[in-house]
Scaffold this motif. Structure first.
Motif, PDB file in Angstrom:
ATOM      1  N   TYR A  39     -17.705 -14.847   9.777  1.00  0.00           N
ATOM      2  CA  TYR A  39     -16.897 -13.988  10.619  1.00  0.00           C
ATOM      3  C   TYR A  39     -15.994 -13.232   9.708  1.00  0.00           C
ATOM      4  N   SER A  40     -15.630 -12.083  10.270  1.00  0.00           N
ATOM      5  CA  SER A  40     -14.814 -10.945   9.538  1.00  0.00           C
ATOM      6  C   SER A  40     -13.519 -11.546   8.805  1.00  0.00           C
ATOM      7  N   ILE A  41     -13.327 -11.227   7.731  1.00  0.00           N
ATOM      8  CA  ILE A  41     -11.938 -11.736   7.269  1.00  0.00           C
ATOM      9  C   ILE A  41     -11.358 -10.896   6.495  1.00  0.00           C
ATOM     10  N   GLY A  42      -9.953 -10.956   6.272  1.00  0.00           N
ATOM     11  CA  GLY A  42      -8.998 -10.023   5.645  1.00  0.00           C
ATOM     12  C   GLY A  42      -7.458 -10.353   5.508  1.00  0.00           C
ATOM     13  N   VAL A  43      -6.897  -9.666   6.133  1.00  0.00           N
ATOM     14  CA  VAL A  43      -5.607  -9.973   6.262  1.00  0.00           C
ATOM     15  C   VAL A  43      -5.030 -11.002   7.135  1.00  0.00           C
ATOM     16  N   ALA A  44      -4.317 -12.074   6.837  1.00  0.00           N
ATOM     17  CA  ALA A  44      -4.177 -13.218   7.497  1.00  0.00           C
ATOM     18  C   ALA A  44      -2.968 -13.917   7.573  1.00  0.00           C
ATOM     19  N   PHE A  67       0.814  -1.221   0.071  1.00  0.00           N
ATOM     20  CA  PHE A  67      -0.036  -0.128   0.036  1.00  0.00           C
ATOM     21  C   PHE A  67       0.821   1.375  -0.006  1.00  0.00           C
ATOM     22  N   ALA A  68       0.062   2.491  -0.237  1.00  0.00           N
ATOM     23  CA  ALA A  68       0.742   3.512  -0.311  1.00  0.00           C
ATOM     24  C   ALA A  68       1.150   3.934   1.115  1.00  0.00           C
ATOM     25  N   ARG A  69       2.155   4.733   1.443  1.00  0.00           N
ATOM     26  CA  ARG A  69       2.381   5.110   2.892  1.00  0.00           C
ATOM     27  C   ARG A  69       1.251   5.735   3.518  1.00  0.00           C
ATOM     28  N   ASP A  70       0.648   6.456   2.831  1.00  0.00           N
ATOM     29  CA  ASP A  70      -0.697   7.261   3.196  1.00  0.00           C
ATOM     30  C   ASP A  70      -1.703   6.317   3.771  1.00  0.00           C
ATOM     31  N   GLU A  71      -1.570   4.932   3.328  1.00  0.00           N
ATOM     32  CA  GLU A  71      -2.589   4.168   3.630  1.00  0.00           C
ATOM     33  C   GLU A  71      -2.043   3.719   5.272  1.00  0.00           C
ATOM     34  N   TYR A  72      -0.837   3.434   5.462  1.00  0.00           N
ATOM     35  CA  TYR A  72      -0.245   3.151   6.586  1.00  0.00           C
ATOM     36  C   TYR A  72      -0.466   4.188   7.772  1.00  0.00           C
ATOM     37  N   HIS A  96       1.894  -6.803  10.477  1.00  0.00           N
ATOM     38  CA  HIS A  96       1.990  -6.711   9.011  1.00  0.00           C
ATOM     39  C   HIS A  96       1.091  -5.418   8.684  1.00  0.00           C
ATOM     40  N   TYR A  97      -0.259  -5.386   8.963  1.00  0.00           N
ATOM     41  CA  TYR A  97      -1.225  -4.355   8.906  1.00  0.00           C
ATOM     42  C   TYR A  97      -0.802  -2.925   9.022  1.00  0.00           C
ATOM     43  N   ILE A  98       0.041  -2.932  10.281  1.00  0.00           N
ATOM     44  CA  ILE A  98       0.561  -1.552  10.779  1.00  0.00           C
ATOM     45  C   ILE A  98       1.913  -1.173   9.965  1.00  0.00           C
TER      46      ILE A  98
END
Length: 393
Positions: free
Chosen positions: A322-327, A6-11, A39-41
């Motif tokens: 259930y909620s799903i996403g980055v894993a 992702f772009a840095r702005d996303e983080y 990882h998300y952060i």
């Protein structure tokens, strides 16, 4: 440096939301133990979490997060994380798997040296790779800290996906479709389960010429014959038999974003009980999709499903999604939204849920699922794949 997902702005936007929640809870420093949240952060991506590994998020807006892990893996942090090099920190090799010392001893000392040792510290307590010993040693090394339970703080922020995240989930969905298609092609009477799994995993990793697939947080699940009565057992060299009902719970993953897809196939004649149950489950999925929209609660979605299957004399005790996403292994669920009685979470645009309608009966079972994006006006199934039982004579 490897290209960031992702772009840095996303983080920066993610950090802004995390820090706002930290401020609400009176947390000055957040210790992130969940690998998916790390990882998300930070963007850090490596198979290094078999040794202790943390991400520290200071409350100050101008401060970057800090990744701390094994020294040899700091090189991977420099390649995959977006922060400055000084914010990728390795603990010495002499602290790896030693009885007389622990990486958390070193990490605690580092926090003290940074001047953060007496802060209000929030910590994730339910992360898979954060052991009781690690917690005890960290707490012992920070005797002046004021501790707060910050479990799921980041997970709930993750529950609302951005447009770039949804784009990865769409790609993951195409890999999930490729995996199920390949399963339908290769599974036949006499074929070994392990050989089918090998073909499915190839499709999961290389199912698109335009982008790479990643390892799935849960391994492929193929449940044939009486094995289909149990939802989570593993494959073997068992051969598929004639007239078996086979439940498939598969997924695709792109840049760590997972989309699940479960389907059922039938070798030979479809028993009446299987056909009748499939009819109920597919009608139940229609009810789920009619119910999923902004403003609806998670428990209301489950109630819509339950109303349908009760008419067929069926009952399902476990949650239906259930909620799903980055894993990362061992699980692709986000541990937040659950489609079950009592979950009063109000769905909002950007939520993505994997609704899996598994019916595990006495000696057999079927599964049908969809990965569902909550939109501004309703929902969208990210996978576009027929739900009927796939019959192979």
């Amino acid at each position: 440096m490897i290209e960031l997902p992702f772009a840095r702005d996303e983080y920066q936007q993610r950090l802004k939301k995390i820090r706002a929640e930290m401020a609400k809870r009176g947390i000055e420093l957040l210790v992130v133990n969940d690998v998916a949240n790390q990882h998300y952060i930070t963007g850090y991506d490596g198979w290094s979490f078999y040794t202790p590994q943390v991400v520290l998020v200071p409350i100050k807006e101008e401060a970057e997060p800090v990744w701390i892990g094994r020294a040899m893996d700091a090189a991977g942090g420099l390649l995959t994380a977006w922060m400055k090099p000084e914010n990728v920190v390795g603990f010495p090799e002499g602290h790896v798997q030693r009885a007389d010392r622990h990486p958390m001893d070193w990490i605690a000392a580092w926090i003290v040296a940074k001047g953060w040792g007496a802060r209000h510290i929030g910590i994730e307590l339910e992360a898979y790779y954060f052991s009781p010993r690690a917690h005890a040693r960290l707490v012992a090394g920070l005797p002046n800290a004021k501790w707060h339970d910050a479990d799921l703080l980041v997970n709930w922020i993750r529950a609302v996906k951005s447009a770039p995240e949804i784009a990865y989930l769409r790609k993951a969905s195409t890999l999930a479709e490729a995996a199920v298609s390949r399963a339908f092609e290769v599974i036949a009477p006499g074929v070994r389960e392990c050989d089918a799994i090998a073909a499915i995993q190839a499709a999961q990793i290389a199912g698109s010429p335009d982008f790479a697939g990643d390892i799935t947080a849960l391994p492929p699940t193929i449940l044939g014959g009486e094995n289909a009565s149990a939802p989570h057992i593993m494959w073997s060299d068992r051969r598929f038999g004639k007239d078996e009902t086979i439940a498939l719970e598969l997924a695709g993953v792109c840049r760590r974003y997972a989309a699940g897809l479960a389907r059922t196939m039938q070798l030979g004649r479809t028993p009446t009980r299987v056909a009748d149950t499939a009819k109920a489950v597919i009608e139940g999925m229609d009810a789920v999709l009619d119910a999923v929209r902004p403003g609806t609660t998670a428990e209301a979605v489950e109630a819509a499903w339950r109303k349908v299957i009760q008419r067929y004399g069926l009952k399902k005790e476990s949650r239906i999604g259930y909620s799903i996403g980055v894993a990362y292994p061992p699980d692709w669920g986000e541990h937040t939204i659950s489609l079950r009685p009592g979950d009063k979470t109000v769905l909002q645009p950007g939520n993505v849920v994997h609704s899996i309608l598994g019916m595990w009966m006495d000696g057999w079972g079927i599964e049908i699922s969809e990965t569902i994006l909550v939109t501004e006006t309703g929902n969208e199934t990210l996978t576009k794949f027929p739900r009927d039982i796939h019959v192979k004579s």
